[in-house]
Design a protein around this motif. Structure first.
Motif, PDB file in Angstrom:
ATOM      1  N   THR A  52      -6.050   0.663   5.379  1.00 53.78           N
ATOM      2  CA  THR A  52      -5.224   1.260   4.335  1.00 53.78           C
ATOM      3  C   THR A  52      -3.768   0.971   4.664  1.00 53.78           C
ATOM      4  OG1 THR A  52      -6.810   3.067   3.981  1.00 53.78           O
ATOM      5  CG2 THR A  52      -4.585   3.363   3.113  1.00 53.78           C
ATOM      6  N   ILE A  81       0.033   1.820   3.841  1.00 51.19           N
ATOM      7  CA  ILE A  81       0.898   2.831   3.225  1.00 51.19           C
ATOM      8  C   ILE A  81       2.308   2.265   3.217  1.00 51.19           C
ATOM      9  CG2 ILE A  81       1.777   5.184   3.388  1.00 51.19           C
ATOM     10  CD1 ILE A  81      -0.856   5.975   4.684  1.00 51.19           C
ATOM     11  N   LEU A 106      -1.541   1.910  -0.741  1.00 47.51           N
ATOM     12  CA  LEU A 106      -1.083   3.174  -1.304  1.00 47.51           C
ATOM     13  C   LEU A 106       0.421   3.337  -1.098  1.00 47.51           C
ATOM     14  CD1 LEU A 106      -3.906   5.468   0.117  1.00 47.51           C
ATOM     15  CD2 LEU A 106      -3.698   4.687  -2.255  1.00 47.51           C
ATOM     16  N   THR A 161      -2.963   9.176   0.167  1.00 41.71           N
ATOM     17  CA  THR A 161      -2.256   8.735   1.368  1.00 41.71           C
ATOM     18  C   THR A 161      -2.467   9.707   2.514  1.00 41.71           C
ATOM     19  OG1 THR A 161      -0.597   7.516   0.097  1.00 41.71           O
ATOM     20  CG2 THR A 161       0.038   8.252   2.293  1.00 41.71           C
ATOM     21  N   HIS A 209       8.956   6.418   6.701  1.00 38.86           N
ATOM     22  CA  HIS A 209       7.658   7.095   6.677  1.00 38.86           C
ATOM     23  C   HIS A 209       7.712   8.430   7.415  1.00 38.86           C
ATOM     24  CE1 HIS A 209       5.232   3.832   4.940  1.00 38.86           C
ATOM     25  NE2 HIS A 209       6.035   3.014   5.590  1.00 38.86           N
TER      26      HIS A 209
END
Length: 317
Positions: free
Chosen positions: A34, A36, A130, A186, A210
């Motif tokens: 995944t 992000i 995402l 997320t 982040h």
């Protein structure tokens, strides 16, 4: 348990070319990925679409999708289309076809995650891409010496592109809004991850942001996953032109005082002659792994196969 589920679930955080490098390596060792992605870009095609349609800037999301495209004829062909741009100085000049496609799907669906999933299916992506937050973000930085005539003065620089191009030393960076709505998918991905990979990339505009989204930062802090930080290969010419490896760790800790890491990955060419790095790494609870991860042509790019080998060793694969 299937062979697929025995492979680690990995979340990679970042944006732009740095995240693409990390994803290109990680996809060699697990399909359970995944990405992000930062959503603060305000320049180029992304900035134009963001301003005109009030959507998330799609450029970094597009690059992550292209990095994870299926390793087959269809996936590679669509990735090439996604990355191509319209020529000329007209209304479409400079726009990426992928950016327009993503923005168009968002308009149709009113669902950023659903739109990204549709593009991922078209590219035969294994994994998911995402956004870092549910709304577009603005990066603000306090810069010392932005005006060469006043080298000791502190001024505020607004916008990711402006921060990247600012002259002077970045003293602090923050997001507007400072408590943006999180994306549930997320947060779920972070909570279920076996490993979280942060970096490489532009430190102030792709890596640190982040850790400035409160819900995402808390999810990273409380996740049972092992946290891996990948350092850049050289000080970047835009945001960190004179930073040592240890200074990169220091500013990360300053902006995320509760962060703890398990592993820091560094290329020997960047850490040689830096006597403080091991101390800074230990202060975050991490082990320092120094290994060659640079392209053999000497360019400041991570070699996907070398980086994949290091990640595989850390993950026990």
């Amino acid at each position: 348990m299937s062979a697929f589920n025995r492979l680690p679930a990995v979340v990679a955080l970042g944006g732009g070319h740095g995240l693409s490098a990390s994803l290109s390596a990680l996809r060699q060792i697990t399909p359970r990925l995944t990405a992000i992605v930062t959503v603060a870009d305000n320049g180029g095609s992304s900035g134009r679409l963001r301003e005109e349609f009030e959507v998330l800037p799609p450029g970094d999301l597009r690059m992550a999708l292209a990095a994870l495209c299926g390793d087959d004829e269809v996936g590679r062909a669509w990735a090439e289309v996604l990355q191509s741009r319209f020529p000329g100085d007209g209304p479409l000049g400079g726009h990426s076809i992928g950016n327009l496609l993503i923005a168009g799907l968002w308009q149709q669906l009113s669902d950023p995650v659903g739109g990204l999933d549709m593009v991922a299916a078209m590219l035969h992506v294994e994994g998911r891409v995402l956004p870092m937050a549910a709304v577009p973000l603005v990066i603000e930085a306090d810069v010392i010496g932005a005006d060469p005539a006043q080298p000791d003065e502190r001024s505020v620089v607004v916008g990711q592109e402006q921060v990247a191009l600012a002259v002077g030393d970045i003293a602090d960076v923050r997001l507007k809004p400072d408590d943006p709505p999180a994306v549930p998918e997320t947060l779920e991905a972070v909570a279920k991850a076996d490993f979280i990979v942060l970096g490489p990339g532009s430190w102030y505009s792709s890596v640190i942001p982040h850790l400035l989204v409160p819900e995402l930062a808390e999810a990273i802090r409380t996740s049972p996953a092992q946290r891996i930080l990948t350092l850049n290969l050289v000080p970047t010419a835009d945001e960190t032109p004179s930073y040592t490896a240890s200074r990169h760790i220091e500013v990360l800790a300053e902006h995320a005082p509760g962060l703890r890491l398990d592993t820091v990955v560094a290329d020997p060419t960047f850490v040689s002659g830096d006597p403080h790095l091991a101390t800074f790494v230990r202060s975050l609870g991490a082990e320092l792994v120094v290994a060659p991860v640079r392209m053999r042509d000497g360019s400041a790019r991570h070699d996907p196969l070398l980086l994949a080998s290091v990640y595989a060793g850390i993950m026990g694969l």
